[in-house]
Scaffold this motif. Structure first.
Motif, short mmCIF file in Angstrom:
data_model
loop_
_atom_site.label_atom_id
_atom_site.label_comp_id
_atom_site.label_asym_id
_atom_site.label_seq_id
_atom_site.Cartn_x
_atom_site.Cartn_y
_atom_site.Cartn_z
N ARG A 48 9.92 -0.52 -5.70
CA ARG A 48 8.72 -0.90 -6.46
C ARG A 48 7.46 -0.46 -5.75
O ARG A 48 7.35 -0.54 -4.52
CB ARG A 48 8.69 -2.42 -6.63
CG ARG A 48 9.85 -2.93 -7.46
CD ARG A 48 9.96 -4.43 -7.51
NE ARG A 48 8.67 -5.11 -7.59
CZ ARG A 48 8.47 -6.35 -7.19
NH1 ARG A 48 9.45 -7.07 -6.69
NH2 ARG A 48 7.28 -6.91 -7.30
N THR A 49 6.47 -0.04 -6.53
CA THR A 49 5.17 0.33 -5.97
C THR A 49 4.52 -0.90 -5.36
O THR A 49 4.48 -1.96 -5.98
CB THR A 49 4.26 0.93 -7.05
OG1 THR A 49 4.91 2.07 -7.63
CG2 THR A 49 2.91 1.34 -6.47
N HIS A 50 4.02 -0.74 -4.14
CA HIS A 50 3.36 -1.84 -3.45
C HIS A 50 2.35 -1.25 -2.46
O HIS A 50 2.27 -0.03 -2.30
CB HIS A 50 4.38 -2.73 -2.72
CG HIS A 50 5.14 -2.03 -1.65
ND1 HIS A 50 6.16 -1.15 -1.91
CD2 HIS A 50 5.02 -2.08 -0.30
CE1 HIS A 50 6.64 -0.68 -0.78
NE2 HIS A 50 5.97 -1.22 0.23
N TYR A 51 1.59 -2.13 -1.83
CA TYR A 51 0.64 -1.70 -0.81
C TYR A 51 0.49 -2.81 0.21
O TYR A 51 0.94 -3.94 0.01
CB TYR A 51 -0.71 -1.30 -1.42
CG TYR A 51 -1.47 -2.44 -2.05
CD1 TYR A 51 -2.47 -3.11 -1.35
CD2 TYR A 51 -1.20 -2.85 -3.36
CE1 TYR A 51 -3.16 -4.17 -1.94
CE2 TYR A 51 -1.88 -3.89 -3.94
CZ TYR A 51 -2.87 -4.55 -3.23
OH TYR A 51 -3.55 -5.59 -3.81
N PRO A 89 -3.23 1.45 5.34
CA PRO A 89 -3.45 0.27 4.50
C PRO A 89 -4.17 0.64 3.20
O PRO A 89 -5.02 1.53 3.18
CB PRO A 89 -4.33 -0.63 5.38
CG PRO A 89 -4.04 -0.20 6.78
CD PRO A 89 -3.79 1.29 6.68
N GLY A 90 -3.78 -0.04 2.13
CA GLY A 90 -4.42 0.17 0.82
C GLY A 90 -3.78 1.25 -0.02
O GLY A 90 -4.09 1.37 -1.20
N ASP A 113 2.09 -9.43 3.70
CA ASP A 113 1.22 -8.28 3.49
C ASP A 113 1.88 -7.23 2.58
O ASP A 113 1.59 -6.05 2.67
CB ASP A 113 0.81 -7.65 4.83
CG ASP A 113 -0.32 -6.64 4.68
OD1 ASP A 113 -1.13 -6.79 3.75
OD2 ASP A 113 -0.36 -5.66 5.47
N GLU A 114 2.75 -7.67 1.70
CA GLU A 114 3.29 -6.81 0.64
C GLU A 114 2.64 -7.25 -0.66
O GLU A 114 2.81 -8.38 -1.07
CB GLU A 114 4.81 -6.94 0.55
CG GLU A 114 5.52 -6.30 1.70
CD GLU A 114 7.03 -6.40 1.56
OE1 GLU A 114 7.66 -5.35 1.70
OE2 GLU A 114 7.55 -7.49 1.32
N HIS A 115 1.89 -6.35 -1.28
CA HIS A 115 1.12 -6.69 -2.48
C HIS A 115 1.52 -5.78 -3.63
O HIS A 115 1.81 -4.59 -3.43
CB HIS A 115 -0.38 -6.56 -2.19
CG HIS A 115 -0.81 -7.34 -1.01
ND1 HIS A 115 -1.04 -8.70 -1.04
CD2 HIS A 115 -1.02 -6.97 0.29
CE1 HIS A 115 -1.39 -9.12 0.16
NE2 HIS A 115 -1.38 -8.09 0.98
#
Length: 117
Positions: A48-51, A89-90, A113-115
């Motif tokens: 899954r896409t995450h940041y 990051p980001g 810190d997985e968003h």
């Protein structure tokens, strides 16, 4: 935490933990003299896409499907074994296709810190 001296870890012997990419085996989170973690991660097609807002990650592709890619901020980049990717990051990211990677994460990995968008 004081230095504990050298350490040798068999990444394949560590317990696997589910993550947005697949299954990760994480080392060195308990080492005060190393400000990060090293992960052996088996990535499957459900990644899954995450940041992250704090983590910088470096992926090193060990093996992958012939059509594997890394998606960075919506753009696909083909990868092959021995490819390395710096993810600041980001950066929204995900692996596309099956692959096995080593990930160096700085600072220490924190699942908070997985968003996801």
């Amino acid at each position: 935490m004081p230095d504990q001296g050298p350490a040798i870890v068999d990444l394949t012997a560590l317990p696997g933990v589910a993550c947005p990419c697949g299954i990760a085996r994480r080392a060195f989170h308990d080492r005060g003299e190393f400000p990060g973690t090293v992960h052996l991660t088996k990535i499957d097609r459900s990644a899954r896409t995450h940041y992250h807002t704090e983590h910088t990650e470096v992926y090193v592709v060990l093996e992958c499907d012939d059509d594997a890619a890394i998606e960075l901020d919506g753009r696909l980049h083909p990868v092959r074994p021995k490819t390395s990717i710096l993810i600041p990051p980001g950066t929204r990211h995900r692996a596309v296709g099956c692959m096995e990677v080593v990930i160096v994460c700085l600072p220490d990995f924190d699942p908070a810190d997985e968003h996801f968008d």
